[in-house]
Design a protein around this motif. Structure first.
Motif, PDB file in Angstrom:
ATOM      1  N   MET A  16       7.009 -72.435-114.740  1.00  0.00           N
ATOM      2  CA  MET A  16       8.079 -73.230-114.119  1.00  0.00           C
ATOM      3  C   MET A  16       7.916 -74.731-114.332  1.00  0.00           C
ATOM      4  SD  MET A  16      10.702 -71.795-112.755  1.00  0.00           S
ATOM      5  CE  MET A  16      11.397 -73.022-111.626  1.00  0.00           C
ATOM      6  N   GLY A  17       6.712 -75.199-114.459  1.00  0.00           N
ATOM      7  CA  GLY A  17       6.470 -76.644-114.576  1.00  0.00           C
ATOM      8  C   GLY A  17       7.262 -77.286-115.708  1.00  0.00           C
ATOM      9  N   PRO A  18       7.126 -76.771-116.928  1.00  0.00           N
ATOM     10  CA  PRO A  18       7.871 -77.362-118.048  1.00  0.00           C
ATOM     11  C   PRO A  18       9.386 -77.255-117.869  1.00  0.00           C
ATOM     12  CG  PRO A  18       6.096 -75.947-118.834  1.00  0.00           C
ATOM     13  CD  PRO A  18       6.205 -75.721-117.358  1.00  0.00           C
ATOM     14  N   PHE A  19       9.803 -76.177-117.210  1.00  0.00           N
ATOM     15  CA  PHE A  19      11.226 -75.951-116.956  1.00  0.00           C
ATOM     16  C   PHE A  19      11.778 -77.066-116.057  1.00  0.00           C
ATOM     17  CE2 PHE A  19      14.809 -73.145-115.913  1.00  0.00           C
ATOM     18  CZ  PHE A  19      14.968 -72.515-117.130  1.00  0.00           C
ATOM     19  N   VAL A  20      11.035 -77.385-115.025  1.00  0.00           N
ATOM     20  CA  VAL A  20      11.468 -78.425-114.086  1.00  0.00           C
ATOM     21  C   VAL A  20      11.495 -79.788-114.783  1.00  0.00           C
ATOM     22  CG1 VAL A  20      10.835 -79.636-111.956  1.00  0.00           C
ATOM     23  CG2 VAL A  20      10.755 -77.135-112.036  1.00  0.00           C
ATOM     24  N   GLN A  21      10.579 -79.994-115.713  1.00  0.00           N
ATOM     25  CA  GLN A  21      10.519 -81.291-116.407  1.00  0.00           C
ATOM     26  C   GLN A  21      11.746 -81.559-117.265  1.00  0.00           C
ATOM     27  OE1 GLN A  21       6.749 -81.468-118.425  1.00  0.00           O
ATOM     28  NE2 GLN A  21       5.722 -82.366-116.646  1.00  0.00           N
ATOM     29  N   ILE A  22      12.349 -80.501-117.818  1.00  0.00           N
ATOM     30  CA  ILE A  22      13.519 -80.708-118.690  1.00  0.00           C
ATOM     31  C   ILE A  22      14.835 -80.650-117.915  1.00  0.00           C
ATOM     32  CG2 ILE A  22      12.376 -79.918-120.811  1.00  0.00           C
ATOM     33  CD1 ILE A  22      13.976 -77.236-120.451  1.00  0.00           C
ATOM     34  N   LEU A  23      14.743 -80.394-116.587  1.00  0.00           N
ATOM     35  CA  LEU A  23      15.933 -80.269-115.749  1.00  0.00           C
ATOM     36  C   LEU A  23      16.587 -81.631-115.517  1.00  0.00           C
ATOM     37  CD1 LEU A  23      17.433 -78.201-113.776  1.00  0.00           C
ATOM     38  CD2 LEU A  23      15.975 -79.183-111.992  1.00  0.00           C
ATOM     39  N   THR A  24      17.916 -81.681-115.661  1.00  0.00           N
ATOM     40  CA  THR A  24      18.618 -82.932-115.372  1.00  0.00           C
ATOM     41  C   THR A  24      19.676 -82.773-114.275  1.00  0.00           C
ATOM     42  OG1 THR A  24      20.052 -82.473-117.275  1.00  0.00           O
ATOM     43  CG2 THR A  24      18.237 -84.001-117.633  1.00  0.00           C
ATOM     44  N   ASP A  25      20.142 -81.543-114.038  1.00  0.00           N
ATOM     45  CA  ASP A  25      21.125 -81.348-112.968  1.00  0.00           C
ATOM     46  C   ASP A  25      21.164 -79.858-112.614  1.00  0.00           C
ATOM     47  OD1 ASP A  25      22.986 -82.100-111.103  1.00  0.00           O
ATOM     48  OD2 ASP A  25      24.645 -82.339-112.506  1.00  0.00           O
ATOM     49  N   ALA A  26      21.697 -79.566-111.421  1.00  0.00           N
ATOM     50  CA  ALA A  26      21.782 -78.167-110.991  1.00  0.00           C
ATOM     51  C   ALA A  26      22.954 -78.007-110.041  1.00  0.00           C
ATOM     52  CB  ALA A  26      20.495 -77.737-110.301  1.00  0.00           C
ATOM     53  N   ASP A  27      23.608 -76.881-110.138  1.00  0.00           N
ATOM     54  CA  ASP A  27      24.782 -76.586-109.317  1.00  0.00           C
ATOM     55  C   ASP A  27      24.650 -75.142-108.821  1.00  0.00           C
ATOM     56  OD1 ASP A  27      27.281 -76.836-108.183  1.00  0.00           O
ATOM     57  OD2 ASP A  27      28.360 -76.378-110.033  1.00  0.00           O
ATOM     58  N   LEU A  28      24.596 -74.974-107.513  1.00  0.00           N
ATOM     59  CA  LEU A  28      24.468 -73.635-106.937  1.00  0.00           C
ATOM     60  C   LEU A  28      25.826 -72.936-106.972  1.00  0.00           C
ATOM     61  CD1 LEU A  28      22.324 -71.843-105.509  1.00  0.00           C
ATOM     62  CD2 LEU A  28      23.203 -72.727-103.332  1.00  0.00           C
ATOM     63  N   ILE A  29      25.874 -71.746-107.556  1.00  0.00           N
ATOM     64  CA  ILE A  29      27.124 -70.986-107.680  1.00  0.00           C
ATOM     65  C   ILE A  29      27.302 -70.065-106.480  1.00  0.00           C
ATOM     66  CG2 ILE A  29      28.362 -69.286-109.091  1.00  0.00           C
ATOM     67  CD1 ILE A  29      28.086 -71.984-110.463  1.00  0.00           C
ATOM     68  N   ALA A  30      26.258 -69.327-106.135  1.00  0.00           N
ATOM     69  CA  ALA A  30      26.334 -68.388-105.014  1.00  0.00           C
ATOM     70  C   ALA A  30      24.922 -68.064-104.558  1.00  0.00           C
ATOM     71  CB  ALA A  30      27.063 -67.108-105.419  1.00  0.00           C
ATOM     72  N   ALA A  31      24.798 -67.732-103.274  1.00  0.00           N
ATOM     73  CA  ALA A  31      23.485 -67.390-102.719  1.00  0.00           C
ATOM     74  C   ALA A  31      23.687 -66.458-101.542  1.00  0.00           C
ATOM     75  CB  ALA A  31      22.756 -68.660-102.283  1.00  0.00           C
ATOM     76  N   PHE A  32      23.001 -65.334-101.584  1.00  0.00           N
ATOM     77  CA  PHE A  32      23.108 -64.336-100.525  1.00  0.00           C
ATOM     78  C   PHE A  32      21.721 -63.776-100.244  1.00  0.00           C
ATOM     79  CE2 PHE A  32      27.292 -64.129-102.617  1.00  0.00           C
ATOM     80  CZ  PHE A  32      28.146 -64.183-101.518  1.00  0.00           C
ATOM     81  N   ASP A  42      17.015 -59.638 -94.851  1.00  0.00           N
ATOM     82  CA  ASP A  42      15.720 -59.963 -94.256  1.00  0.00           C
ATOM     83  C   ASP A  42      14.643 -60.279 -95.299  1.00  0.00           C
ATOM     84  OD1 ASP A  42      16.761 -59.713 -91.784  1.00  0.00           O
ATOM     85  OD2 ASP A  42      15.805 -57.797 -91.306  1.00  0.00           O
ATOM     86  N   ASP A  43      14.635 -59.533 -96.390  1.00  0.00           N
ATOM     87  CA  ASP A  43      13.519 -59.727 -97.320  1.00  0.00           C
ATOM     88  C   ASP A  43      13.920 -59.918 -98.780  1.00  0.00           C
ATOM     89  OD1 ASP A  43      12.616 -56.362 -96.445  1.00  0.00           O
ATOM     90  OD2 ASP A  43      14.202 -57.048 -97.765  1.00  0.00           O
ATOM     91  N   THR A  44      15.206 -59.932 -99.057  1.00  0.00           N
ATOM     92  CA  THR A  44      15.658 -60.118-100.441  1.00  0.00           C
ATOM     93  C   THR A  44      16.718 -61.209-100.491  1.00  0.00           C
ATOM     94  OG1 THR A  44      15.299 -57.765-100.889  1.00  0.00           O
ATOM     95  CG2 THR A  44      16.688 -58.956-102.442  1.00  0.00           C
ATOM     96  N   ALA A  45      16.666 -62.030-101.497  1.00  0.00           N
ATOM     97  CA  ALA A  45      17.729 -63.016-101.705  1.00  0.00           C
ATOM     98  C   ALA A  45      18.102 -63.044-103.172  1.00  0.00           C
ATOM     99  CB  ALA A  45      17.287 -64.404-101.252  1.00  0.00           C
ATOM    100  N   LEU A  46      19.363 -63.364-103.418  1.00  0.00           N
ATOM    101  CA  LEU A  46      19.907 -63.389-104.772  1.00  0.00           C
ATOM    102  C   LEU A  46      20.690 -64.690-104.910  1.00  0.00           C
ATOM    103  CD1 LEU A  46      20.416 -61.816-107.416  1.00  0.00           C
ATOM    104  CD2 LEU A  46      22.211 -60.555-106.232  1.00  0.00           C
TER     105      LEU A  46
END
Lengths: 123, 123
Positions: free
Chosen positions: B54-70, B73-77
């Motif tokens: 994940m480290g290198p991935f975060v370094q190249i990140l410039t923006d992020a937009d959340l589309i959906a989140a659900f 109790d123990d699972t998230a998507l």
């Protein structure tokens, strides 16, 4: 998964179960005529283009496993792993907007890399 | 998105907001020492391997937009579209299992094809 599927999730799951059962015509009954689908290769607009996109996909499908599925009144999000003839392990995710029982917008995420590798090997 | 985030979704969103804010160390506090992550390139086991992924991935990140989140109790998507230095439009989805406030299992879907194309162009 939610215990009582929300309206949008009901449609998303009905669509999922139809196409993964290779009942493509049943699956297409859940797709709006004006669907807008953002797929890895670009935007697909309208049911005819969507049919041309999904049809070949369903033909190479050999198995499917639902990982998670959630939704609310008008949005559903599902993740699955499918097995296809060229690629044995192909996870995918879809976020759909549902209006009047039909999917009007869809965002489709999967990894094209193994499909491209399989295509290159075949040629 | 659910109005009251479920326990798993709270953790998934806290993790998402941390890494997309490029606060990588904060993000890593939500990751279990024994995490098992199924990513497009294969399985990543343990927090050290996950950090290296994940480290290198975060370094190249410039923006992020959340589309959906659900979640429950123990699972998230979650599904999002990120912008990175090599690839301007990179949708992704993650399904996580949460135990005791930490992500123990993760399935990560994104399209490697544009990243590979960018890499090939750069060399």
């Amino acid at each position: 998964m939610t215990e009582k599927p929300s309206p949008a999730l009901q449609v998303a799951l009905a669509y999922y179960h139809a196409w993964t059962a290779k009942d493509f015509e049943q699956a297409m009954t859940y797709i709006s005529a004006d669907i807008v689908c953002d797929a890895p290769a670009g935007r697909i607009t309208g049911i005819d283009a969507y049919r041309a996109f999904m049809g070949p996909f369903v033909q190479i499908l050999t198995d499917a496993d639902l990982i998670a599925a959630f939704g609310d009144d008008d949005t559903a999000l599902v993740m699955y792993v499918i097995e296809t003839i060229p690629v044995k392990h192909a996870p995918g995710a879809e976020c759909v907007t549902v209006k009047d029982g039909k999917i009007t917008d869809s965002r489709f995420v999967f990894d094209r890399a193994p499909f491209e590798a399989a295509r290159n090997q075949a040629t």
